[in-house]
Design an enzyme around this catalytic site. Sequence first.
Site, PDB file in Angstrom:
ATOM      1  N   THR A   1       2.004  -6.213  -4.868  1.00 24.09           N
ATOM      2  CA  THR A   1       0.466  -6.642  -4.410  1.00 24.09           C
ATOM      3  C   THR A   1       0.165  -6.368  -5.657  1.00 24.09           C
ATOM      4  O   THR A   1      -0.810  -5.482  -6.147  1.00 24.09           O
ATOM      5  CB  THR A   1       0.007  -5.070  -3.899  1.00 24.09           C
ATOM      6  OG1 THR A   1       1.040  -3.855  -4.242  1.00 24.09           O
ATOM      7  CG2 THR A   1       0.544  -4.186  -1.970  1.00 24.09           C
TER       8      THR A   1
ATOM      9  N   THR B   1       1.824  -1.129  -3.808  1.00 25.83           N
ATOM     10  CA  THR B   1       0.602   0.030  -4.361  1.00 25.83           C
ATOM     11  C   THR B   1      -0.872  -1.070  -3.446  1.00 25.83           C
ATOM     12  O   THR B   1      -0.402  -2.148  -3.831  1.00 25.83           O
ATOM     13  CB  THR B   1       0.790   0.087  -5.786  1.00 25.83           C
ATOM     14  OG1 THR B   1       1.418   0.184  -6.726  1.00 25.83           O
ATOM     15  CG2 THR B   1      -0.815   0.389  -6.799  1.00 25.83           C
TER      16      THR B   1
ATOM     17  N   ASP C   1      14.951  -9.661   1.516  1.00 29.89           N
ATOM     18  CA  ASP C   1      13.761 -10.488   1.131  1.00 29.89           C
ATOM     19  C   ASP C   1      13.376 -11.919   1.861  1.00 29.89           C
ATOM     20  O   ASP C   1      14.762 -12.631   2.018  1.00 29.89           O
ATOM     21  CB  ASP C   1      14.296 -10.660  -0.413  1.00 29.89           C
ATOM     22  CG  ASP C   1      12.722 -11.439  -1.107  1.00 29.89           C
ATOM     23  OD1 ASP C   1      12.724  -9.697  -1.889  1.00 29.89           O
ATOM     24  OD2 ASP C   1      12.355 -12.202  -1.171  1.00 29.89           O
TER      25      ASP C   1
ATOM     26  N   VAL D   1      11.473  -3.160  -7.690  1.00 28.80           N
ATOM     27  CA  VAL D   1      11.385  -1.431  -6.888  1.00 28.80           C
ATOM     28  C   VAL D   1      12.261  -2.000  -5.995  1.00 28.80           C
ATOM     29  O   VAL D   1      13.068  -0.617  -5.381  1.00 28.80           O
ATOM     30  CB  VAL D   1       9.842  -1.705  -6.343  1.00 28.80           C
ATOM     31  CG1 VAL D   1       9.423  -0.277  -5.163  1.00 28.80           C
ATOM     32  CG2 VAL D   1       8.867  -1.184  -7.545  1.00 28.80           C
TER      33      VAL D   1
ATOM     34  N   ARG E   1       6.046 -11.630 -15.371  1.00 29.19           N
ATOM     35  CA  ARG E   1       4.566 -11.520 -14.361  1.00 29.19           C
ATOM     36  C   ARG E   1       3.432 -11.143 -14.708  1.00 29.19           C
ATOM     37  O   ARG E   1       3.247  -9.686 -15.407  1.00 29.19           O
ATOM     38  CB  ARG E   1       4.478 -11.476 -13.118  1.00 29.19           C
ATOM     39  CG  ARG E   1       5.941 -11.992 -11.856  1.00 29.19           C
ATOM     40  CD  ARG E   1       5.631 -11.193 -11.012  1.00 29.19           C
ATOM     41  NE  ARG E   1       7.021  -9.523 -11.145  1.00 29.19           N
ATOM     42  CZ  ARG E   1       6.675  -9.276  -9.977  1.00 29.19           C
ATOM     43  NH1 ARG E   1       6.216  -9.285  -9.065  1.00 29.19           N
ATOM     44  NH2 ARG E   1       8.010  -8.129 -10.437  1.00 29.19           N
TER      45      ARG E   1
ATOM     46  N   CYS F   1       1.461  -2.868 -13.073  1.00 26.65           N
ATOM     47  CA  CYS F   1       0.787  -2.263 -12.121  1.00 26.65           C
ATOM     48  C   CYS F   1      -0.128  -1.781 -13.608  1.00 26.65           C
ATOM     49  O   CYS F   1      -1.074  -1.170 -12.293  1.00 26.65           O
ATOM     50  CB  CYS F   1       2.146  -0.703 -13.026  1.00 26.65           C
ATOM     51  SG  CYS F   1       3.849  -1.355 -11.510  1.00 26.65           S
TER      52      CYS F   1
END
Length: 445
Positions: free
Chosen positions: A94, A129, A44, A26, A340, A269
Amino acid sequence: MGTQSELYDRIINKQASMAVIGLGYVGLPIAVAFSKKINVIGFDVNEQKIRGYRSGVDATNEVGDGEIQSCSVSFTSNMEQLDGVEFFIIAVPTPVQSGNVPDLKYVKHASQMVGKKLTKGAIVVYESTVYPGVTEEVCIPILERESGLRCGEDFKVGYSPERINPGDTVHRLENIIKIVSGIDEDALNTIASVYELIIEAGVYRAESIQVAEAAKVIENAQRDINIAFMNELSMLFHQMGIDTKEVLQAAGTKWNFLHFSPGLVGGHCIGIDPYYLTYKAEDTGYHSKIILAGRHINDGMGKYIAQEMIKIFVRLKLDLSHARIGLLGLSYKEDCADIRNSKVIDIIEELQEYEIHPILVDPLVDPLVDQREVYSEYGLELSDPSDLHDLNVLVVAVPHESFTQMTFQDIDQMYSKRGPKVLVDIKGCYNKANFESQGYYYWRL
């Protein structure tokens, strides 16, 4: 404290800088896109990731090495580089923890870091999110505590949910309408103006931060439920001896039929966002019925597929102690390297319960960078495609384009000339009749 419109002017005149916190699937495309217009610092905590970006390597494959090499993003893992930044975008993961409870540790940590660097007049926008209420109830108090400033008076906050679809070459950051929201109208106007610099499709101004947060989680929950319905149909039709794909093709001739298909639902997601919504629902005293039912079905599909395979092996009297089984694809979706929360792992783990250890191949997973992640995350090792020979079974778990373009001959040469030939084509990529006419046992969802 200057007006928000003055901040926008300073940003576009490169007198003020933006920092993007979190440079994954993202954050990286956002940082690169904004760097074509304004001054951008890409931050990061992962120093290895930063070294890769500095050397021009895009580990996410979202923007490409060329874009990384030519962009003007100042990549860093040094917090001191955030001094004086006036516009922050937080795009950290998240995930959910055990028990499917939202894990906000990354967004909390990012809020602490940004809070320490906040100055009067700055804006912080969250893209991660979350469930409705997190930005105002969790993040703002952290920002205020760390900075000693007051939200609404000294600094402003907004929320703009990401809609990036990893691996999608059609729906990109710039051509997807961007939802934006702000703590007040002043913040909303500035945040909208900043995003309009890069979003060609335009922005949608949500009425509140909570509306924007809720919109994000229901987008993926809706898709999750629709796929769960298809998965349940697949299990039902297998019981009845009916081919699900043939049913969907027939039903799809109606103008208002929704074109979803059964499959594995993983990633960070669709497989996670619904739990953020149901967690908040439980917190308000509402017990979800449809959302959690859909999650339950989708979370069980890997195990279901593996058990169906075992039934096939038993019926065909396949000697599992000597059988060679190849498995194509380890990432959570097609044409994407991200492993992931991949539900392919559920298939593998269930097969391992029967002492079956398939030969794993995924050409999209980087053999140098991601191989370590595959082993550390799942305890698995990837094999070279050349190891796919003398097979009794081939499982096409993820329909990468390089797999779907294989011909019958390409696939057939991987098999042993002795014993049964089983093709488990999970998403139904190949022509069923072609394989069955050549003596294959063919199975799809």
